[in-house]
Enzyme design. Sequence first.
Site, short mmCIF file in Angstrom:
data_model
loop_
_atom_site.label_atom_id
_atom_site.label_comp_id
_atom_site.label_asym_id
_atom_site.label_seq_id
_atom_site.Cartn_x
_atom_site.Cartn_y
_atom_site.Cartn_z
N GLY A 118 0.47 -5.07 0.48
CA GLY A 118 0.01 -4.99 -0.11
C GLY A 118 -0.10 -5.60 -1.43
O GLY A 118 -0.62 -6.44 -2.25
N ALA A 146 1.01 -1.23 -0.01
CA ALA A 146 -0.12 0.00 0.13
C ALA A 146 0.89 1.53 0.46
O ALA A 146 1.93 1.07 0.74
CB ALA A 146 -0.81 0.03 1.56
N GLU A 187 -0.28 -9.09 -1.42
CA GLU A 187 -1.53 -9.78 -1.15
C GLU A 187 -2.31 -9.27 -2.74
O GLU A 187 -3.53 -10.51 -2.92
CB GLU A 187 -2.58 -8.43 -0.46
CG GLU A 187 -2.44 -8.52 1.35
CD GLU A 187 -2.80 -7.99 2.07
OE1 GLU A 187 -2.53 -6.20 1.78
OE2 GLU A 187 -3.44 -7.43 2.90
N GLU A 232 3.60 -5.61 7.62
CA GLU A 232 2.40 -4.88 7.67
C GLU A 232 2.88 -4.37 9.42
O GLU A 232 2.51 -3.30 10.22
CB GLU A 232 1.27 -4.99 7.44
CG GLU A 232 0.31 -4.60 6.08
CD GLU A 232 0.75 -5.93 5.04
OE1 GLU A 232 1.46 -7.36 5.93
OE2 GLU A 232 0.42 -6.71 4.38
C1 3H9 Z 1 0.51 -2.60 3.48
O1 3H9 Z 1 0.73 -3.01 2.32
C2 3H9 Z 1 -1.05 -2.40 4.17
C3 3H9 Z 1 -2.23 -3.54 3.16
O2 3H9 Z 1 -1.72 -4.52 3.82
C4 3H9 Z 1 -3.32 -3.00 3.48
C5 3H9 Z 1 -3.32 -1.44 2.51
C6 3H9 Z 1 -5.51 -1.75 2.59
N1 3H9 Z 1 4.51 3.85 -0.03
O3 3H9 Z 1 13.11 1.18 0.75
P1 3H9 Z 1 14.11 2.54 0.09
C7 3H9 Z 1 9.71 4.60 -0.53
S1 3H9 Z 1 1.34 -1.22 4.60
C8 3H9 Z 1 5.09 4.83 0.10
O4 3H9 Z 1 15.12 4.03 0.35
P2 3H9 Z 1 14.82 0.06 -1.28
C9 3H9 Z 1 10.63 5.38 0.35
O5 3H9 Z 1 9.92 5.92 0.90
C10 3H9 Z 1 2.84 -1.76 3.26
N2 3H9 Z 1 6.66 4.81 -0.35
O6 3H9 Z 1 14.51 1.75 -1.17
C11 3H9 Z 1 11.51 5.83 -0.46
O7 3H9 Z 1 11.30 7.34 -0.76
P3 3H9 Z 1 12.00 8.41 -1.08
C12 3H9 Z 1 3.98 -2.77 2.59
C13 3H9 Z 1 7.50 4.04 -0.41
O8 3H9 Z 1 15.20 -0.47 -2.52
C14 3H9 Z 1 11.56 4.97 -1.77
O9 3H9 Z 1 10.18 4.66 -1.48
N3 3H9 Z 1 4.99 -2.86 2.81
C15 3H9 Z 1 6.85 3.30 0.27
O10 3H9 Z 1 16.12 -0.15 -0.08
C16 3H9 Z 1 12.56 4.20 -1.74
O11 3H9 Z 1 12.66 3.30 -0.66
C17 3H9 Z 1 6.07 -1.96 3.16
O12 3H9 Z 1 6.25 -2.04 4.12
C18 3H9 Z 1 5.52 2.63 0.15
N4 3H9 Z 1 4.72 1.04 0.05
O13 3H9 Z 1 13.61 -1.07 -0.27
C19 3H9 Z 1 7.44 -2.41 2.02
N5 3H9 Z 1 7.71 1.69 0.24
O14 3H9 Z 1 13.57 7.97 -2.80
C20 3H9 Z 1 8.01 -0.75 2.79
C21 3H9 Z 1 8.94 2.82 -0.08
O15 3H9 Z 1 11.38 9.55 -1.17
N6 3H9 Z 1 9.34 -0.22 1.84
N7 3H9 Z 1 8.29 3.55 -0.24
O16 3H9 Z 1 13.30 8.50 0.54
C22 3H9 Z 1 10.33 -1.44 2.39
O17 3H9 Z 1 10.27 -2.24 2.54
C23 3H9 Z 1 11.51 -0.68 1.16
O18 3H9 Z 1 11.02 0.64 0.42
C24 3H9 Z 1 11.76 -1.81 -0.48
C25 3H9 Z 1 12.61 -0.88 -0.82
C26 3H9 Z 1 12.49 -3.36 0.51
C27 3H9 Z 1 9.95 -2.11 -1.36
#
Ligand code: 3H9
Length: 708
Positions: free
Chosen positions: A109, A70, A112, A132
Site C-alpha cells: 500500500g 497497509a 500504491e 502482498e
Molecule cells: C498491503 O499493503 C495491502 C495493500 O495492497 C492493500 C490494502 C487495501 N503493518 O520487519 P521489522 C512491524 S499488505 C503492521 O522487524 P525491518 C513488524 O511486525 C502490506 N506492522 O523491521 C515489527 O513489529 P514489532 C504490504 C508492520 O526494519 C516492526 O514493524 N507490505 C508492518 O527489518 C518492524 O518490522 C509488506 O508486506 C505492516 N505493514 O523491516 C511489508 N510492517 O517491532 C512488510 C512491519 O512489534 N514489512 N510491521 O515486532 C516489511 O517487509 C518489513 O517490516 C520492512 C522493515 C522492510 C518494512
Amino acid sequence: MTLDPSADAALVTRELRGKVLLVTIDHAPVNALSADVRRGLLAAIEAADADKSIEAVLIVGAGRNFIAGADIREFGKPPVPPSLPDVCNRIEACTKPVVAAIHGAALGGGLEVALAAHYRIAVDGAKLGLPEVQLGLLPGAGGTQRTPRLIGAAAALDLILSGRHTGAKEAHAMGLVDRVGRSSDILAEGLAYTHELLAAHAPVRRTRDAAALADRDASLAAVATARAETAKKSRGLFSPLKIVEAVEAAIEQPFDGGLRLERKLFLQCIDSPQRAGLIHAFFAEREVLKAPETRDAKPRALDAIGVVGGGTMGAGIAVAVLDAGLPVTMIERDDASLARGRAHIEKVYDGLIAKGRLSAEKKAQIMTRWSGSTSYDALARADLVIEAVFEDLAVKQAVFAELDRVCKAGAVLATNTSYLDIDALAASISRPADVIGLHFFSPANIMKLLEVVVPKQVRADVVATAFELAKKLRKTPVRAGVCDGFIGNRVLAVYRSAADAMMEDGASPYQIDAAVRAFGFPMGPFQVVDLAGGDIGWATRKRRAATRNPAARYVQIADRLCERGWFGQKTGRGFYLYPEGSRSGTPDPEVEAIIDAERVRAGITPRTFTDEEIVRRYMAAMINEGANVVHEHIALRPLDVDVTFLYGYGFPRYRGGPMKYADMIGLPKILADIREFANEDPLFWRASPLLIDLVERGADFASLNQSA
Ligand code: 3H9
C-alpha cells in the site's frame, strides 16, 4: 507552521513550506497505513484542494521508511473507513500536483500511495515493491491497475508475482519513479523536486491515464506467459492467479472497472485461510526473536569463531560463518581430516563458481578468513566455538574438556548436538554458564532454522549472543529447552511413528508421501528418510531401543531396509529406487514385498486409507506432540513450534505452521481425532494435557502466543 491540530494529525502532520503542503506520515515503526493514517492523508489532500495558497503537495515518511504498506494487523478485523483504495483515488484526483518522496520502504500500500501521486522521486536505499503475494494477497489499492499502466504488463507482473523489492535506480529504469535523488536527504530532495515541478508548471499527471499498456497484443502475451508459469510455479497458492486476472483486467477494462475487479479479488484473498497462515508466519518469524534473554541481556563479542569438526555439519557451519564475513578457525584431529574439512568448504564455493554465482577471486578472498589447526590452542582467542563432532556424549565431553582448557574467559562454548543432554555436557566442565546448544540443520549454510537450545545453568548474555550470531548468519533462531530432539526432531519422531504405523496398517509409503506433498510439504516422510540417509534414523532407533516402552508399537519395516544396506539416495535405494544416481526415486516392488511380509509377521490385515485420513493422522500426531513441547516449556509458545516447522521441516508457509493449522481446523476437532485414533492404539495416541485444557476452556493456541 502546523495547520491542523486535530486527532489524526499526530500521525499525519501538515506543514506549509512556501506554496508546498508538506505531508509527513509519522507512524512508528514503519508508517503502516492504519485507519488514522488513512484519515490523516485524506484530510491533507482535501485541505490542499481547498486552500488557494497551496500549489502542490509533497508526501514523505518520517523515520527510516516512506510507508511499509497497509497495517497488516488490521486484516481479518472489521474494515474502518476510509479504505485505502479510496484514499489513493482521492490522492490521484487532487487538482494540484502531488509528489511522493521515497526513502526506505515503499511497499505494498505504501507504493500504491506513491503510484497514486502524480510524480515520484526516490533516493538511494529506497526499497520499492508490491510484496502482498507473500501475505496471500494482491495489491488492493490500485496496484494491479496503476503499475501495469505505468511500467507495462510484463514488468508489473514480475514485480507483483515475485513480491521482490527494487532499489531506486532500477525503479527509475523501469519507469516506476521519475527521478533518483542525488543525496539521501529525502526532505531536501523532495522539496527541491517539487519546487522544480512548480517552476516548470508541471501539470497534474494521473497514473490511471498512463499509456504503458498501449501495445495490447504484447500486454496480453505477457499475461498469457505469466498465467502459464504461475500455474506451474505457484501450485496450491491462491493469490498468484488472482493477480494475473487483475492485471489482465487492467488491459481489457477501463480503469474503474479494473479497480472494481481488483477489490473483489482482494477481498477473496483476505477471506482465504492462506492469508491467515501467511500473515501468522510474518508475525511469528519476528516474535521468535523476542526471547526473554534477548530483552534482558547484551550479547558478547562475536569477532572470531571456532568450529570443531570438519565433517558435513562442521563444514556447513563454517561456510555459514564465512558467508557472514566472520573469520573461522577449524579444528580437526589430524592433517588429513583438516584437509578434508577445508575441501568440504571449498566444494560449496566451487559449486557456486560453476553456476556463475561467485568469482574465483571472491572465493579466494573468503578463504583468507578460514584457518585450520590440529591443536585446540588455536582457539585461545575465539569468542564463540561451535562443536560439530560425532554425536556421542563421551566424545563431545572430551572436546568440551579441551575447550575448557584453552578458551579465554567469557568465550561461548556451543554444541551442535541434535539430541544429547546439553545439561550433562555443561555440567562436565568448569564453566557451565557459558555452554549453549546451537542446533543447525543440514545443509547448515542453506537451511534457515537455528534451534538455540538453552540449558539450565546458562547465562542470559550467552543466549543473547546466540541470537546475535543467528542474526549475523541470517538464520531464524528459535529458543528451545533441553530434551531428546529439542523442538523439531522430538515432534518429527512422533509423526514419523504415525506414518510408520499407517504404512504397516496398509498405506504404501508412496501413497503417504504423495498425500503429504499434496498437503503442501515439498517431500513426504519416506522421501526425507531417503534423502537424509536411513542409517541416521536407524542409529537413533538402536540408541533408544533400551529405553523404549516394550508395550509401545514398533514398526520394523525401516530396519529391514537398513539391514539390507538400503540407506536411501546415497546407496541407490531405500524406500525408493534411485537408478544411476538419480535424485528422484521410483517406487520399488521389493520394498512393497518387504512391507507385505512385515504385515504378515505382525499379524496385521492391511486396510486402505484415503489421502485425507493419512493427513489427519499425520497432522494430529504432529500437533499433539507440538502441544506437549509447549506444555513442557521446551518451546516458549506455539508460534515457536510453527517457526521451527516452517524453517526446518518444509511445512507449507501458507498454512502458518502446525499449531496455526490446528487453530484453523479447530482444536475440538483435533482432540476428537486423537481420541478416535486412540481406540486402536491408546498408548501412542494420548492427548496432550495442554490440548485437553485448551479445548475445555474454549481457547486456542493463539491465545498462548503473547511474547513470553
Ligand atoms: C498491503 O499493503 C495491502 C495493500 O495492497 C492493500 C490494502 C487495501 N503493518 O520487519 P521489522 C512491524 S499488505 C503492521 O522487524 P525491518 C513488524 O511486525 C502490506 N506492522 O523491521 C515489527 O513489529 P514489532 C504490504 C508492520 O526494519 C516492526 O514493524 N507490505 C508492518 O527489518 C518492524 O518490522 C509488506 O508486506 C505492516 N505493514 O523491516 C511489508 N510492517 O517491532 C512488510 C512491519 O512489534 N514489512 N510491521 O515486532 C516489511 O517487509 C518489513 O517490516 C520492512 C522493515 C522492510 C518494512
